[in-house]
Design a protein around this motif. Structure first.
Motif, PDB file in Angstrom:
ATOM      1  N   GLN A 487      11.073   3.427   6.030  1.00 50.64           N
ATOM      2  CA  GLN A 487      11.573   2.023   6.517  1.00 50.64           C
ATOM      3  C   GLN A 487      11.059   1.109   5.371  1.00 50.64           C
ATOM      4  N   ILE A 488       9.756   1.205   5.045  1.00 50.14           N
ATOM      5  CA  ILE A 488       9.512   0.085   4.003  1.00 50.14           C
ATOM      6  C   ILE A 488      10.043   0.348   2.388  1.00 50.14           C
ATOM      7  N   ALA A 489      10.235   1.610   2.207  1.00 49.21           N
ATOM      8  CA  ALA A 489      10.726   2.003   1.158  1.00 49.21           C
ATOM      9  C   ALA A 489      12.366   1.392   1.024  1.00 49.21           C
ATOM     10  N   GLU A 490      12.956   1.637   2.152  1.00 56.19           N
ATOM     11  CA  GLU A 490      14.431   1.016   2.228  1.00 56.19           C
ATOM     12  C   GLU A 490      14.357  -0.506   1.894  1.00 56.19           C
ATOM     13  N   ILE A 491      13.676  -1.290   2.481  1.00 56.54           N
ATOM     14  CA  ILE A 491      13.528  -2.634   2.159  1.00 56.54           C
ATOM     15  C   ILE A 491      13.275  -2.900   0.710  1.00 56.54           C
ATOM     16  N   LEU A 492      12.288  -2.297   0.337  1.00 51.62           N
ATOM     17  CA  LEU A 492      11.917  -2.616  -1.041  1.00 51.62           C
ATOM     18  C   LEU A 492      13.061  -2.157  -2.093  1.00 51.62           C
ATOM     19  N   SER A 493      14.007  -1.176  -1.729  1.00 50.65           N
ATOM     20  CA  SER A 493      14.970  -0.574  -2.409  1.00 50.65           C
ATOM     21  C   SER A 493      15.981  -1.673  -2.889  1.00 50.65           C
ATOM     22  N   THR A 494      15.993  -2.619  -1.963  1.00 52.39           N
ATOM     23  CA  THR A 494      17.272  -3.968  -2.255  1.00 52.39           C
ATOM     24  C   THR A 494      16.583  -5.005  -2.397  1.00 52.39           C
ATOM     25  N   ARG A 495      15.196  -5.234  -1.779  1.00 54.24           N
ATOM     26  CA  ARG A 495      14.572  -6.638  -2.078  1.00 54.24           C
ATOM     27  C   ARG A 495      13.098  -6.271  -2.554  1.00 54.24           C
ATOM     28  N   LYS A 496      12.844  -6.749  -3.709  1.00 57.98           N
ATOM     29  CA  LYS A 496      11.514  -6.701  -4.234  1.00 57.98           C
ATOM     30  C   LYS A 496      10.597  -7.958  -3.832  1.00 57.98           C
ATOM     31  N   ILE A 497       9.189  -7.564  -3.989  1.00 52.93           N
ATOM     32  CA  ILE A 497       8.214  -8.619  -3.606  1.00 52.93           C
ATOM     33  C   ILE A 497       7.810  -8.852  -5.239  1.00 52.93           C
ATOM     34  N   ASN A 498       8.349 -10.103  -5.472  1.00 58.10           N
ATOM     35  CA  ASN A 498       8.444 -10.643  -6.927  1.00 58.10           C
ATOM     36  C   ASN A 498       7.267 -11.797  -6.774  1.00 58.10           C
ATOM     37  N   PHE A 499       6.728 -12.041  -7.957  1.00 61.44           N
ATOM     38  CA  PHE A 499       5.694 -12.961  -7.944  1.00 61.44           C
ATOM     39  C   PHE A 499       5.974 -14.248  -8.953  1.00 61.44           C
ATOM     40  N   GLU A 500       5.250 -15.162  -8.818  1.00 61.58           N
ATOM     41  CA  GLU A 500       5.385 -16.403  -9.925  1.00 61.58           C
ATOM     42  C   GLU A 500       5.017 -15.665 -11.390  1.00 61.58           C
ATOM     43  N   PRO A 501       5.548 -15.944 -12.481  1.00 61.03           N
ATOM     44  CA  PRO A 501       5.390 -15.496 -13.824  1.00 61.03           C
ATOM     45  C   PRO A 501       3.869 -15.537 -14.006  1.00 61.03           C
ATOM     46  N   GLY A 502       3.373 -14.301 -14.318  1.00 60.49           N
ATOM     47  CA  GLY A 502       1.944 -14.382 -14.868  1.00 60.49           C
ATOM     48  C   GLY A 502       0.898 -14.468 -13.749  1.00 60.49           C
ATOM     49  N   SER A 503       1.356 -14.737 -12.496  1.00 55.79           N
ATOM     50  CA  SER A 503       0.179 -14.784 -11.571  1.00 55.79           C
ATOM     51  C   SER A 503       0.470 -13.680 -10.244  1.00 55.79           C
ATOM     52  N   ASP A 504      -0.517 -13.727  -9.566  1.00 60.10           N
ATOM     53  CA  ASP A 504      -0.455 -12.883  -8.196  1.00 60.10           C
ATOM     54  C   ASP A 504      -0.047 -13.797  -7.149  1.00 60.10           C
ATOM     55  N   THR A 505       0.509 -14.773  -7.481  1.00 63.49           N
ATOM     56  CA  THR A 505       1.315 -15.720  -6.021  1.00 63.49           C
ATOM     57  C   THR A 505       2.674 -14.997  -5.842  1.00 63.49           C
ATOM     58  N   PRO A 506       3.012 -14.468  -4.531  1.00 62.77           N
ATOM     59  CA  PRO A 506       4.431 -13.977  -4.258  1.00 62.77           C
ATOM     60  C   PRO A 506       5.124 -15.191  -4.316  1.00 62.77           C
ATOM     61  N   ALA A 550      -4.603  -7.415  -8.862  1.00 61.62           N
ATOM     62  CA  ALA A 550      -4.461  -8.666  -8.075  1.00 61.62           C
ATOM     63  C   ALA A 550      -3.384  -8.918  -7.326  1.00 61.62           C
ATOM     64  N   ARG A 551      -2.203  -8.450  -7.645  1.00 58.80           N
ATOM     65  CA  ARG A 551      -0.865  -8.487  -7.051  1.00 58.80           C
ATOM     66  C   ARG A 551      -0.993  -7.612  -5.826  1.00 58.80           C
ATOM     67  N   ALA A 552      -1.272  -6.481  -5.901  1.00 59.98           N
ATOM     68  CA  ALA A 552      -1.529  -5.568  -4.762  1.00 59.98           C
ATOM     69  C   ALA A 552      -2.542  -6.235  -3.554  1.00 59.98           C
ATOM     70  N   GLN A 553      -3.494  -6.608  -4.257  1.00 58.57           N
ATOM     71  CA  GLN A 553      -4.540  -7.374  -3.103  1.00 58.57           C
ATOM     72  C   GLN A 553      -3.710  -8.630  -2.640  1.00 58.57           C
ATOM     73  N   ALA A 554      -2.939  -9.259  -3.133  1.00 58.89           N
ATOM     74  CA  ALA A 554      -2.327 -10.461  -2.657  1.00 58.89           C
ATOM     75  C   ALA A 554      -1.302 -10.070  -1.590  1.00 58.89           C
TER      76      ALA A 554
END
Length: 645
Positions: A487-506, A550-554
């Protein structure tokens, strides 16, 4: 002359001394040979062929390499039983422990209201103090008895996973025996109720690691069934139970066999409980079902010792009278039969009065139809508010003072029955109460039948069309770990968890994605998963690794902020090491910059299990160990049920 006497005497003593020496030497050789032979024979009888024996005078020397320290000590004990232990000279060595087959590590945890006991053998590398601290915290004020032994051997594959799962199971099993060994956990426990048993079995089945084999046996006390209820019907849809109760396995077998003979085709359950009105319950039910089969259609309802047999409308009067007469004569004492042959309904000019209540899947309730008076309407509305919530109920019922006096009780009982469903409808007429709908409770039909009989009496006619749906079951609908990952993979297949450029802030869109993932994880419970961060190959490798971590931890922190249990979640950054596309295009680099959720699956390995005793035996002993087949009690019950049918 005097000189000759002295010489003769001296020669005599010399000869005597020589003969004594010869005799002593011969006796010493005999003692040596006998001692050596006897000790050798005793060691061989104990399968200690590795030991060498050499006697020198009264001393017996033991040499050779013993498989273990325990076997060496046993050799000394056997020898000491043949000759004086003071004569035994130990020159044996012990085989290098690294060459000895490791023992079978296992720990048995016994928990009850008075405390917890630990018994078994664990690897020396296991943090025993931390283990005892964890169990002490679970025991509250109960006593913890630590009877564990340790052995300095490598930790076998699957040991840590099995021991960790055993501790997790112990948290939810206050009265249990849990045995954990490498790759296997055996649980025997008691629960407070069948519902609690079902919840425990579901939670443990979903929490067990993928490479750990679990054998589960949870028992529940027999429920007290009041009134002791059974209801069996035959209509155009076939034969079925609305409720089934039995006092023991034999009665259940006879009841189900009679139902199958009467046309029951679906698998049915029959609750074994306490409160039976007579030890002849099984006989009475069996004969009543046979009578209903002969009528061809209708229903038979047991409420303790009261039996109501309702034939289908249009049943031949002569047939009805004969079947009822035979049943009355064949019923065991105590049981009382109330036969009903419905008359054709007569519709007045105003039509058949009815009361209708509907419950939508969203929880909205509508009350309409007829009620006796304002007091009945107020009482019905207040009762519905208590069951469904004030804002969920809409009343549109009119008043009719010609309704029967039993109408208010029938309406209130029907509303109570409707509240046991997830969605459905209630219909009340002067001759019949009908409850239909869907539920996530597999026992809802039996509970409603008991409610009807208890409140209205066994002579009341009612029909139940209740369907169990697993998706509505709060226990059975919990996703499995694999389903959670999918179910999580299905969500991430169409919508990504993106971050601010060069940072670990979603970024703002990522927060919505994390919200949806959090909703899934809350349903899944404690599932061991890794949140992995990945980057493209632009920039320095070390910087990419740090950024991915850092992004995984965020993401992990964001889930924690959303009150998701994160004890079983790990955050790991892989940097650019695991690309899913080429880094020579922008599309490929975009695909490589990602967050993934993966189940933590321990490696599945096989190893030969040995006991501590087998480690102390030599290879020459070659004892065969026969494995006993363990039968799952749930499978046995299922097999019995299938045989009953």
């Amino acid at each position: 002359m005097r000189l000759s006497s002295i010489v003769i005497t001296a020669v005599t003593f010399a000869l005597a001394a020589g003969l004594s020496l010869i005799t002593a030497g011969f006796a010493g050789n005999v003692i040596e040979d006998n001692s050596e032979y006897s000790v050798r024979q005793a060691l061989d009888d104990n399968a200690m062929h590795w030991a060498e024996v050499h006697a020198d005078g009264l001393q017996v020397f033991l040499t050779g390499t013993a498989p273990s320290e325990a076997v060496r000590f046993k050799a000394l004990s056997v020898t000491g039983g043949i000759v004086d232990a003071a004569r035994v000279i130990d020159q044996m060595t012990v085989q290098d422990s690294a060459l000895i087959e490791p023992p079978r590590f296992s720990v048995e945890i016994l928990r009850n209201d008075s405390g917890v006991s630990l018994i078994g053998l664990v690897p020396a590398a296991t943090d025993r103090q931390a283990l005892v601290r964890q169990i002490t915290a679970l025991a509250n004020e109960g006593q913890v008895s630590d009877l564990l032994q340790t052995a300095d051997y490598p930790v076998p594959e699957g040991w840590d996973e099995a021991l960790g799962f055993a501790l997790k199971a112990l948290k939810t099993l206050p009265r249990s025996k849990i045995s954990a060994s490498a790759g296997e956990v055996v649980i025997t426990a008691m629960s407070d109720s069948p519902t609690e048993k079902r919840r425990m079995e579901t939670e443990l089945s979903r929490a067990v690691p993928s490479d750990t084999r679990m054998m589960l046996d949870i028992s529940a006390p027999r429920p007290v069934i009041t009134p002791f209820t059974l209801r069996f019907l035959i209509d155009e849809a076939g034969a079925r139970f609305d409720a089934c109760s039995a006092d023991d396995d034999e009665a259940r077998r006879r009841i189900l066999a009679a139902a199958v003979s009467a046309g029951l085709s679906d698998k049915a359950s029959c609750t074994i409980g306490l409160g039976v009105p007579s030890p002849k319950w099984g006989t009475a039910v069996e004969r009543a079902i046979v009578a209903l089969k002969e009528l061809g259609a209708g229903s038979v309802t047991f409420a303790d010792a009261d039996i109501t047999l309702v034939a289908a409308e249009g049943t031949d009067q002569a047939l009805f009278d004969r079947v009822v007469g035979e049943l009355e004569n064949n019923l065991p004492t105590v049981f009382a039969l109330h036969p009903v042959l419905p008359k054709p309904e007569r519709t007045s000019e105003q039509g058949t009065p009815e009361f209708v209540a509907t419950l939508s899947p969203e929880g909205l309730v509508q009350l309409r139809g007829r009620l006796n008076d304002e007091l009945t309407r107020s009482a019905s509305e207040s009762f519905a508010h208590a069951r469904f919530g004030t804002k969920s109920v809409h009343t549109a019922a009119r008043l009719d003072d010609t309704l029967p006096k039993s109408w208010p009780l029938r309406v209130l009982t029907g509303i109570d029955a409707l509240s046991r469903l997830s969605n459905g409808a209630l219909n009340v007429t002067p001759d019949l109460i009908t409850v239909s709908g869907n539920t996530g409770n597999p026992d809802a039909s039996a509970e409603i039948a008991r409610l009807m009989v208890d409140k209205l009496g066994d002579a009341e006619r009612f029909e139940l069309n209740v369907t169990y749906l697993e998706k509505l079951d709060p226990i059975a609908s919990i996703p499995t770990p694999d389903e959670c990952e999918a179910q999580i993979a299905e969500i991430l297949s169409t919508r990504k968890i993106n971050f601010e450029p060069g940072s670990d802030t979603p970024d703002s869109e990522a927060r919505v994605v994390i919200d949806d993932i959090a909703d899934i994880l809350k349903l899944c419970g404690e599932v061991r998963m890794e949140i992995s961060g990945h980057t493209d190959s632009q920039g320095r490798e070390e910087m990419n690794q740090q950024l991915s971590q850092a992004r995984a931890q965020a993401v992990l922190n964001a889930l924690r902020e959303r009150r998701v249990p994160t004890n079983a979640l790990n955050a790991t950054g892989y940097g650019e090491a695991d690309p899913v596309a080429g880094n020579d295009t922008e599309e490929g680099r975009e695909a490589n910059r990602r967050i993934e959720f993966r189940l933590i699956r321990p490696k599945v390995t096989r190893e030969t299990e040995t006991t501590l005793e087998s480690a102390e035996q030599t290879s020459e002993e070659g004892a065969d160990i026969a494995a006993e087949e363990v039968i799952n009690p749930a499978d046995a019950a299922s097999e019995e049920g299938s045989n009953d049918e």
